[in-house]
Design a protein around this motif. Structure first.
Motif, PDB file in Angstrom:
ATOM      1  N   PHE A   1      -2.123   8.726   4.617  1.00  0.00           N
ATOM      2  CA  PHE A   1      -2.774   9.166   5.856  1.00  0.00           C
ATOM      3  C   PHE A   1      -2.342  10.579   6.232  1.00  0.00           C
ATOM      4  CE2 PHE A   1      -2.807   4.473   6.252  1.00  0.00           C
ATOM      5  CZ  PHE A   1      -4.183   4.310   6.283  1.00  0.00           C
TER       6      PHE A   1
ATOM      7  N   ARG B   1      -4.490  12.792   4.012  1.00  0.00           N
ATOM      8  CA  ARG B   1      -5.877  12.785   4.475  1.00  0.00           C
ATOM      9  C   ARG B   1      -6.050  13.633   5.736  1.00  0.00           C
ATOM     10  NH1 ARG B   1      -7.910   7.481   7.308  1.00  0.00           N
ATOM     11  NH2 ARG B   1      -6.654   8.503   8.928  1.00  0.00           N
ATOM     12  N   ASP B   2      -5.070  13.608   6.623  1.00  0.00           N
ATOM     13  CA  ASP B   2      -5.204  14.278   7.909  1.00  0.00           C
ATOM     14  C   ASP B   2      -4.606  15.679   7.919  1.00  0.00           C
ATOM     15  OD1 ASP B   2      -6.385  11.956   8.836  1.00  0.00           O
ATOM     16  OD2 ASP B   2      -4.503  11.119   9.592  1.00  0.00           O
TER      17      ASP B   2
ATOM     18  N   GLU C   1      -4.420  19.478   7.778  1.00  0.00           N
ATOM     19  CA  GLU C   1      -5.459  20.462   8.064  1.00  0.00           C
ATOM     20  C   GLU C   1      -5.206  21.777   7.351  1.00  0.00           C
ATOM     21  OE1 GLU C   1      -5.962  20.948  12.249  1.00  0.00           O
ATOM     22  OE2 GLU C   1      -6.867  18.966  12.518  1.00  0.00           O
TER      23      GLU C   1
ATOM     24  N   SER D   1      -9.309  18.871   8.358  1.00  0.00           N
ATOM     25  CA  SER D   1      -8.430  18.018   7.560  1.00  0.00           C
ATOM     26  C   SER D   1      -8.992  17.900   6.150  1.00  0.00           C
ATOM     27  CB  SER D   1      -8.310  16.641   8.203  1.00  0.00           C
ATOM     28  OG  SER D   1      -9.563  15.957   8.135  1.00  0.00           O
TER      29      SER D   1
ATOM     30  N   ASP E   1     -17.510   7.650   9.984  1.00  0.00           N
ATOM     31  CA  ASP E   1     -16.593   8.680  10.468  1.00  0.00           C
ATOM     32  C   ASP E   1     -17.218   9.536  11.562  1.00  0.00           C
ATOM     33  OD1 ASP E   1     -14.648   7.805   8.758  1.00  0.00           O
ATOM     34  OD2 ASP E   1     -15.000   9.326   7.222  1.00  0.00           O
TER      35      ASP E   1
ATOM     36  N   GLY F   1      -9.382   6.636  12.181  1.00  0.00           N
ATOM     37  CA  GLY F   1      -8.132   5.977  12.536  1.00  0.00           C
ATOM     38  C   GLY F   1      -8.244   5.034  13.712  1.00  0.00           C
TER      39      GLY F   1
END
Length: 457
Positions: free
Chosen positions: A64, A67-68, A70, A81, A392, A398
């Motif tokens: 995670f 994935r997040d 940036e 991200s 999304d 999340g």
């Protein structure tokens, strides 16, 4: 002297058939696409499984965090991200191919005949409307606040659906394969239209107007690529690629989802090649049009890189064991997605197709049965890539609804794939014997005789 009989009843005209046999060239082309999408579907499955394993492992925090994370440049509205880069950037390549495929179908494919095209187009709309209504009904009855996700179960995943079909349909009629491919492409076009109209926030008209400049330049220059470069198109990308990136960046900055730019750029590419006198000539294997060349070059990038990477960063969800799974399946968002994809898709597709045949007094091609279309309709319930994208856009990444929707999408896709595989495998056995007869080539010209019936004379 005998008199001629008067007022003899004339022979009634043959009823028009739908989903009839396509041309031999179209059959070969669809077969080639199926072979490529089989590989893409396998890579997509591997990426999805890897994401689920990592997201539910002791090292899930690293997944995670990656994935997040940036990266980018904020003044250009491009500090995103890694997951967003995959959704907004890499999927634009996928939708570029969607635009190429859709334009080619209507300009140079079998679907340039509206009488042939109307059935899969109508079926695609039916396969969008009915699942959306089912999802809304489930969430309204449950009093859920997840209505914003109404478009999640409307999409069909081309890669997964065609991969499953390629594995189990070695002898199914090519008309079914073309029907599924066309339905899925139109389905994606509807999905990207829904995204542009309903999931675009804070639209900036000025950026949209600026976007038209590089898009227009791309459209004009891409028409002249065959004239100056022939089939050696890569030198042209020194000019075309910056224009495409500018179109994408300005579309993203406008607030309209950036993948819409991919479809517009695909529509700009010419399908028909031009002769020395500038006369348009139909594309053919010996001298393919630019759209066909682009598709050949970019499909491996889409199926082998862009879509699997997107799936890897979008499909990862921490389920939380059996307790977490029970909680997810109690969420109306997940329940609505599962019912809408597994039941709503085939219901919408079959009802619309039946309505077209009944309204026009047409008949299903004698080579097919309605149970075949039922299998294809269930297979169209594999909603993955675009469904994850719409998820999304519907719910914050999340959040509980976002995670529950992912589980619903995965569960529905697996169920649809298994049920369709079981049904179409049985139908595949029926067509195995028929195909042996159809492959007769008594005149030894390299084309099965069944594709030449009615052409003589």
């Amino acid at each position: 002297m005998a008199t001629e009989p008067q007022n003899l009843p004339s022979k009634p005209p043959s009823p028009r058939t739908v989903l009839g046999r396509s041309s031999y060239g179209e059959t070969l082309r669809i077969g080639e696409i199926l072979r490529k999408e089989t590989v893409g579907g396998i890579l997509l499955l591997i990426a999805t499984v890897a994401a689920l394993i990592w997201a539910n492992s002791p090292a899930s925090d690293t997944y995670f965090a990656l994935r997040d994370y940036e990266i980018g440049y904020e003044p250009w509205h491009l500090e995103l991200s890694i997951g967003a880069w995959a959704a907004d950037g890499l999927l634009a390549i996928f939708f570029f191919l969607v635009g190429l495929e859709l334009k080619k179908e209507f300009v140079a494919g079998d679907l340039r005949d509206m009488r042939r095209a109307i059935v899969p187009i109508a079926a695609a709309f039916g396969g969008v409307v009915v699942p959306a209504l089912i999802y809304v009904a489930v969430n309204l009855i449950a009093g859920s606040d997840g209505l914003r996700g109404w478009a999640i179960p409307t999409a069909t995943d081309i890669a997964f659906a065609l991969a499953v079909l390629a594995v189990i349909s070695s002898h199914l009629p090519s008309a079914l394969r073309i029907f599924l491919l066309t339905l899925a492409v139109v389905d994606d076009l509807i999905a990207i239209t829904i995204i542009a109209l309903f999931y675009s926030d804070n639209v900036q008209p000025l950026y949209l107007l600026w976007m038209l400049l590089p898009l227009a330049a791309f459209t004009v220059l891409v028409q002249r690529v065959p004239r100056f470069f022939g089939t050696r198109i890569w030198p042209a990308w020194v000019i075309l690629l910056p224009l495409a990136l500018a179109t994408w960046a300005l579309m993203h900055a406008s607030g309209v989802h950036a993948t819409v730019a991919g479809v517009l750029l695909g529509f700009a590419v010419p399908v028909l090649r031009r002769g020395p006198d500038r006369q348009k000539l139909p594309a053919n294997p010996e001298a393919p049009g630019l759209s066909e060349i682009f598709e050949h070059r970019f499909r491996p990038i889409s199926t082998g890189i862009a879509v699997p990477i997107f799936a890897f960063f979008s499909a990862g969800v921490a389920i939380g064991g059996w307790d977490g799974l029970s909680r997810v399946l109690a969420d109306p968002v997940a329940i609505g997605i599962i019912i809408a994809l597994v039941l709503g898709k085939p219901i919408g597709i079959l009802l619309t197709t039946w309505g077209i045949t009944a309204g026009t007094k047409a008949k299903l091609d004698p080579d097919l049965r309605w149970v075949d279309l039922l299998g294809i309709g269930i297979l169209a319930g594999i909603g993955f890539t675009v469904s994850l994208l719409v998820n999304d856009l519907s719910f914050a990444v999340g959040s509980a609804h976002n995670d529950d929707a992912k589980v619903g999408i995965l569960a529905a896709s697996v169920l649809a794939a298994l049920i369709a595989s079981a049904l179409l495998t049985v139908r595949n056995r029926r067509y195995r014997a028929i195909e042996a007869e159809e492959r007769r080539d008594d005149d030894k010209d390299g084309i099965p005789d069944v594709y030449q019936e009615g052409e003589a004379g």
